[in-house]
Design a protein around this motif. Structure first.
Motif, short mmCIF file in Angstrom:
data_model
loop_
_atom_site.label_atom_id
_atom_site.label_comp_id
_atom_site.label_asym_id
_atom_site.label_seq_id
_atom_site.Cartn_x
_atom_site.Cartn_y
_atom_site.Cartn_z
N ALA A 21 42.79 53.73 46.29
CA ALA A 21 42.13 52.51 46.77
C ALA A 21 42.18 52.46 48.31
O ALA A 21 41.18 52.14 48.95
N ARG A 22 43.30 52.80 48.89
CA ARG A 22 43.41 52.79 50.37
C ARG A 22 42.43 53.78 51.00
O ARG A 22 41.74 53.47 51.96
N ARG A 23 42.38 54.99 50.45
CA ARG A 23 41.47 56.00 51.01
C ARG A 23 40.02 55.56 50.85
O ARG A 23 39.19 55.74 51.75
N ALA A 24 39.71 54.99 49.70
CA ALA A 24 38.32 54.60 49.44
C ALA A 24 37.91 53.43 50.34
O ALA A 24 36.79 53.42 50.87
N ALA A 26 39.17 52.80 53.28
CA ALA A 26 39.07 53.38 54.64
C ALA A 26 37.76 54.15 54.81
O ALA A 26 37.20 54.21 55.92
N ALA A 27 37.26 54.73 53.73
CA ALA A 27 36.01 55.51 53.80
C ALA A 27 34.77 54.64 53.68
O ALA A 27 33.65 55.14 53.71
N GLY A 28 34.96 53.33 53.51
CA GLY A 28 33.81 52.41 53.53
C GLY A 28 33.26 52.03 52.18
O GLY A 28 32.21 51.39 52.09
N TYR A 29 33.94 52.42 51.10
CA TYR A 29 33.48 52.03 49.76
C TYR A 29 33.89 50.59 49.46
O TYR A 29 34.89 50.08 49.98
N ILE A 42 47.31 41.11 40.23
CA ILE A 42 46.83 42.35 40.87
C ILE A 42 46.40 42.04 42.30
O ILE A 42 46.64 42.83 43.22
N ALA A 43 45.75 40.89 42.49
CA ALA A 43 45.26 40.52 43.83
C ALA A 43 46.41 40.46 44.83
O ALA A 43 46.30 40.94 45.96
N LEU A 44 47.54 39.90 44.41
CA LEU A 44 48.71 39.80 45.29
C LEU A 44 49.21 41.20 45.67
O LEU A 44 49.51 41.47 46.83
N LEU A 45 49.26 42.06 44.67
CA LEU A 45 49.72 43.44 44.91
C LEU A 45 48.78 44.17 45.87
O LEU A 45 49.22 44.86 46.80
N LEU A 46 47.49 43.98 45.67
CA LEU A 46 46.51 44.70 46.50
C LEU A 46 46.54 44.22 47.95
O LEU A 46 46.29 45.01 48.86
N GLU A 47 46.85 42.93 48.15
CA GLU A 47 46.94 42.42 49.54
C GLU A 47 47.92 43.25 50.34
O GLU A 47 47.74 43.47 51.53
N ILE A 48 48.99 43.69 49.66
CA ILE A 48 50.02 44.47 50.35
C ILE A 48 49.73 45.97 50.30
O ILE A 48 49.81 46.66 51.30
N MET A 49 49.35 46.45 49.12
CA MET A 49 49.25 47.91 48.91
C MET A 49 47.89 48.51 49.25
O MET A 49 47.81 49.70 49.56
N ALA A 50 46.84 47.71 49.16
CA ALA A 50 45.50 48.26 49.42
C ALA A 50 44.59 47.15 49.94
O ALA A 50 43.65 46.73 49.25
N PRO A 51 44.89 46.64 51.14
CA PRO A 51 44.08 45.54 51.67
C PRO A 51 42.60 45.92 51.72
O PRO A 51 42.26 47.05 52.10
N GLY A 52 41.76 44.99 51.30
CA GLY A 52 40.32 45.28 51.30
C GLY A 52 39.81 45.61 49.91
O GLY A 52 38.62 45.47 49.64
N ALA A 53 40.71 46.04 49.01
CA ALA A 53 40.31 46.28 47.62
C ALA A 53 40.39 44.96 46.87
O ALA A 53 41.23 44.12 47.16
#
Ligand code: NAP
Length: 216
Positions: A21-24, A26-29, A42-53
């Motif tokens: 998710a982080r790579r994607a 960063a690549a603009g997806y 999941i939203a809470l987790l993503l805020e920390i682990m993969a912001p923007g997803a």
């Protein structure tokens, strides 16, 4: 290789799912992620682990994505509802590892675990990839095209267009795609196989996969 996908869906928000998710992102997806947990969690987790997803439920993630990546434990593959995946390009990043998954008889044969997953998701256009690289390397080893240190990532699947689409994604997030051909060729990607865990460039990976195919 076709770089036309815009939306990436990921099922699983653990080590592999969040790294992809982080790579994607960063690549603009546009990236959406689901697990078996409620969307707010999941939203809470993503805020920390993969912001923007963005978190969503599995049905919406699969329906709304050009490429769907399976990054959940293989022991849970039967929880995937085949009807959601009909016609979708699906990347299987899952490995069978009995010490963590438990012994699952259908994965004890000589074939690739992805052949079993493809049988379950019969209408999906399944491509196996990412399974031979450690999750931390997805972040650390990504490099721009042309970088001499750029690592290769193998892919295999029975649908040529799906392989092209996934190759475009692999390239854009920082790796050289190596198209190994039909899904049966992914037997060479397995745990303990000639490319598993190895840091290889494109030509050496091609060589090892060809050698494995000849020996099979
Ligand atoms: N770790 C590695 O370096 C590595 C490298 C290559 C491939 N792999 C493979 O990639 C897969 C994931 O590995 P991992 O290390 O990321 O595992 P992990 O850290 O344990 O994460 C697994 C994720 O799957 C989710 N999940 C469980 N059941 C699900 C379901 N029914 N639908 C959607 N999501 C579900 C879990 O979330 P909830 O339980 O909260 O739902 C969790 O977010 C495995 O098959 C593994 O063999 C791992």
């Amino acid at each position: 290789m076709r770089d036309v996908a815009k939306t990436i869906g990921i099922l699983g928000a653990g080590r592999v799912g969040t790294a992809l998710a982080r790579r994607a992102v960063a690549a603009g997806y546009e990236v959406r992620v689901a697990t078996a947990k409620p969307v707010a969690e999941i939203a809470l987790l993503l805020e920390i682990m993969a912001p923007g997803a963005r978190a969503d439920d599995a049905e919406a993630v699969v329906a709304g994505s050009d490429i769907v990546i399976l990054a959940l434990p293989l022991s849970k593959y039967r929880a995937l509802r085949p009807e959601l995946f009909a016609g979708k390009v699906v990347v299987d990043a899952m490995n069978y590892w009995a010490p963590t998954d438990g012994v699952i008889p259908e994965f004890e044969g000589a074939g690739s675990s992805s052949e079993v997953v493809q049988d379950h998701l019969a209408g999906a256009r399944l491509v196996r990839s990412f399974n031979h690289m450690g999750y931390h390397e997805i972040d650390e080893a990504a490099r721009p095209a042309g970088d001499p240190q750029r690592r290769a990532l193998a892919l295999a699947g029975d649908d040529g267009e799906a392989r092209d689409l996934v190759a475009g994604f692999i390239d854009r997030i920082g790796f050289d795609p190596v198209d190994a051909g039909p899904l049966a060729a992914s037997r060479g990607f397995a745990t303990g196989g000639p490319i598993f865990g190895a840091s290889l460039g494109r030509s050496e990976m091609r060589r090892r996969l060809q050698e494995a195919a000849l020996a099979a």
